[in-house]
Design a protein around this motif. Structure first.
Motif, short mmCIF file in Angstrom:
data_model
loop_
_atom_site.label_atom_id
_atom_site.label_comp_id
_atom_site.label_asym_id
_atom_site.label_seq_id
_atom_site.Cartn_x
_atom_site.Cartn_y
_atom_site.Cartn_z
N SER A 209 2.69 9.05 -3.33
CA SER A 209 2.10 7.92 -2.85
C SER A 209 0.99 7.61 -3.06
CB SER A 209 2.30 8.14 -1.13
OG SER A 209 3.49 8.53 -0.70
N ARG B 289 1.31 -4.78 1.09
CA ARG B 289 2.12 -6.29 0.95
C ARG B 289 1.07 -7.49 1.38
NH1 ARG B 289 6.52 -7.91 -1.44
NH2 ARG B 289 7.65 -6.02 -1.14
N PRO B 290 0.49 -6.95 2.76
CA PRO B 290 -0.28 -8.07 3.35
C PRO B 290 -1.62 -8.46 2.59
CG PRO B 290 0.08 -6.37 4.89
CD PRO B 290 0.76 -6.00 3.62
N LYS C 169 9.02 2.01 -1.04
CA LYS C 169 9.06 0.90 -0.03
C LYS C 169 7.99 1.00 1.04
CE LYS C 169 12.05 0.65 3.27
NZ LYS C 169 13.42 1.02 3.84
N ASN C 170 7.77 2.10 1.47
CA ASN C 170 6.38 2.50 2.12
C ASN C 170 5.18 1.92 1.71
OD1 ASN C 170 7.97 3.50 4.01
ND2 ASN C 170 7.43 5.67 3.90
N GLN C 171 4.99 2.24 0.28
CA GLN C 171 3.59 1.87 -0.22
C GLN C 171 3.60 0.30 -0.47
OE1 GLN C 171 0.85 3.50 -0.77
NE2 GLN C 171 2.08 5.06 0.55
N ALA C 172 4.56 -0.34 -0.79
CA ALA C 172 4.66 -1.55 -1.03
C ALA C 172 4.53 -2.39 0.33
CB ALA C 172 6.06 -2.05 -1.57
N ASN C 173 5.31 -1.95 1.49
CA ASN C 173 5.13 -2.67 2.79
C ASN C 173 3.78 -2.45 3.21
OD1 ASN C 173 7.73 -3.40 2.78
ND2 ASN C 173 8.37 -1.63 4.14
N ARG C 174 3.06 -1.37 2.95
CA ARG C 174 1.73 -1.33 3.40
C ARG C 174 0.62 -1.99 2.69
NH1 ARG C 174 -2.74 1.14 2.32
NH2 ARG C 174 -2.08 1.29 0.17
N GLU D 187 12.21 5.40 -0.75
CA GLU D 187 11.59 5.41 0.54
C GLU D 187 9.96 5.25 0.29
OE1 GLU D 187 12.62 8.20 3.12
OE2 GLU D 187 14.78 7.57 3.40
N ASP E 30 -0.33 -10.54 -0.30
CA ASP E 30 0.07 -12.11 0.39
C ASP E 30 -1.35 -12.90 0.47
OD1 ASP E 30 2.73 -11.48 0.27
OD2 ASP E 30 2.60 -10.90 2.38
#
Ligand code: ADP
Length: 500
Positions: free
Chosen positions: A381, A353-354, A346-351, A343, A357
């Protein structure tokens, strides 16, 4: 005359076995002291490059070797190269004393001149080799050399006695030279005492007739005392120097600790002073962005968003500094609990990711579902966030960053790696990057900005969890940071205060 007054006229011939035992014992002791003097002088030369000490080191090394061979050449000892005799032993003896007299005189006359030799060790080894070769030559060519002891009359020859007086003359000249120098070096004073004692020894050696005479042994005793006095002078000086260096180090250490404390206090105060206005700026920009406080045009909204982002960046850095000073002061509290690693990752990666990109860097995550860690979720984190930000910062567009997590059952830890194929770090810098404020000093990485706090904080946080962090990297190919954290072991929540 003085000698006779001091030691009386007890010139006895000692029984051969007793004499030989005493002689060997005294000579071996003297050889050991000679070698110690040589070693002390050698170290003094190595550290202070004084010519005098190099000469003394060489002289005492030759003395040690020659006196050793003198002992081996005594009757009653196994033959050394050729047949042993009192003449052979006396020849070695007088060579040693002449080397001693001339060598010390030469050393003292050379004063404190500096001598920087590129090959002192080779020179030392060569001298030793040449002296051993000469001593072997003496054994072989002894019949052709002037005699020092007459076995028929069982007495020293006039040449031997004369040579002893030459040695006394050399010692006296050295004493005069030392006293004239008015040197402040305490070792010189000890050398004066040693030479004065040595003169008594030489008088004893010049006085005896029979080789097994008590005066011969007395002379040896004076010689040992004389050498020991030189050793004492050197030892005192070495210890004194050590003591002084220790004191200087202690003062410097004290000063450093004080400066370090001042730095910590400064950081703590600055943190507070910076955080308050920054928080206000962020709060007001957020208020301005809120539609209720009035409408803004597009450009104004963009500018305020910029102010807000930059202020948040700055606040993050200030917070990192605060965290580091807390850790250093032992005031960081970890709220350890069961952390589901997937979790957090995943949270850190999602945060982030923009941002990946935007820069066209591919972010891949490979983390099993069942990895449980005993740790502080917020701090884990923070560790991941720092490593990911660095990976993004130092990986060019088109690159790739991979987060991998696996269980290491043997150590009961979970290993997490953040690997990129960016600019990498030179081997020589890999240890230093974990130091506070350290940044790789290369134009390529300097252009990325930063304050050199992130990795130091990461390392400290990992270590607070009882884990370790390591770095594998190759310049130009990428970096792989691996940190290990303890697995959750069902013992429940604990709050841990890590103090100093
Ligand atoms: P900074 O704020 O400068 O990034 P860090 O403590 O996070 O401070 O990193 C220290 C230095 O280590 C950086 O300046 C950079 O030179 C180097 N470094 C850190 N992470 C990476 C990475 N993933 N790739 C290449 N160099 C890195």
């Amino acid at each position: 005359m003085l000698f006779y007054l001091l030691v009386g006229k007890i010139n006895l011939v000692i029984e051969s076995e007793i004499f030989l035992t005493m002689h060997i014992t005294l000579e071996f002791a003297s050889v050991i002291v000679s070698m110690l003097v040589s070693i002390f002088c050698w170290y003094d030369y190595v550290y202070h490059q004084r010519q005098k000490m190099l000469i003394m080191a060489i002289v005492f090394c030759i003395l040690g070797i020659t006196d050793f061979i003198h002992t081996l050449s005594y009757l009653g000892m196994p033959n050394f190269i050729t047949d042993n005799s009192a003449n052979k032993a006396s020849t070695y003896w007088i060579i040693a004393r002449l080397v001693q007299g001339m060598g010390i005189f030469l050393a003292v006359c050379s004063r404190e001149r500096e001598l920087r030799l590129s090959t002192p060790t080779t020179m030392f080894a060569l001298t030793t080799l040449v002296s051993v070769a000469s001593l072997i030559a003496v054994a072989v060519y002894l019949p052709y050399l002037p005699s020092m002891y007459d076995p028929v009359s069982k007495a020293q020859t006039t040449l031997k006695v004369f040579s002893e007086y030459i040695v006394i003359g050399l010692y006296s000249l050295t004493i005069i030279s030392l006293l004239n120098n008015q040197s402040t070096d305490k070792r010189d004073l000890w050398l004066v005492y040693a030479l004065a004692i040595g003169i008594f020894g030489e008088v004893a050696f010049a006085t005896y007739d029979h080789v097994y005479s008590s005066y011969n042994l007395l002379g040896h005793m004076f010689k040992i005392i004389s050498f020991s006095v030189i050793l004492k002078g050197l030892f005192d000086e070495a210890l004194g120097q050590l003591h002084k260096t220790n004191e200087a180090l202690e003062t410097a250490n004290h000063q450093l600790k004080k400066t370090d404390r001042l730095k910590d206090e400064f950081l703590a105060n600055t943190n507070h002073e910076l955080r308050s206005p920054l928080t206000a700026i962020i709060a007001f920009t957020e208020l301005l962005l809120d539609k209720h406080t009035g409408s803004l045009n597009e450009m104004q909204t963009d500018y305020i968003n910029e102010i807000n982002d930059s202020s948040n960046d700055l606040l993050n850095r200030v917070n990192e500094l605060r965290d580091l000073s807390r850790i250093k002061a032992g005031k960081m509290v970890l709220r350890t609990e069961k952390v589901i690693l997937k979790e957090v990752v995943k949270n850190q990666a999602n945060r982030i990711r923009p941002q990946f990109d935007n820069k066209n860097v591919n972010l891949k995550v490979n983390c099993l579902n069942n990895l449980l860690i005993k740790g502080d979720e917020e701090r884990i984190s923070q560790i991941l966030n720092n490593l990911l930000s660095n990976a993004l910062k130092f990986t060019p567009s088109g690159g790739e960053v991979l987060i991998n997590a696996r269980k290491d059952c043997a150590s009961e830890q979970v290993e997490i790696t953040v690997e990129d194929n960016g600019i990498g770090i030179n081997l020589s810098e890999q240890e230093a990057v974990f130091q506070m404020f350290y940044q790789v000093d290369g134009t390529s990485s300097r252009s990325y900005g930063g304050a050199g706090i992130g990795l130091s904080l990461v390392k400290n946080l990992v270590e607070l969890h009882g884990g370790i962090i390591k770095l594998e990297s190759c310049s130009g190919k990428g970096s792989k940071f691996t940190f290990a954290l303890p697995m959750y072991n069902k013992k429940g929540n604990t709050e841990v205060q890590y103090g100093t």
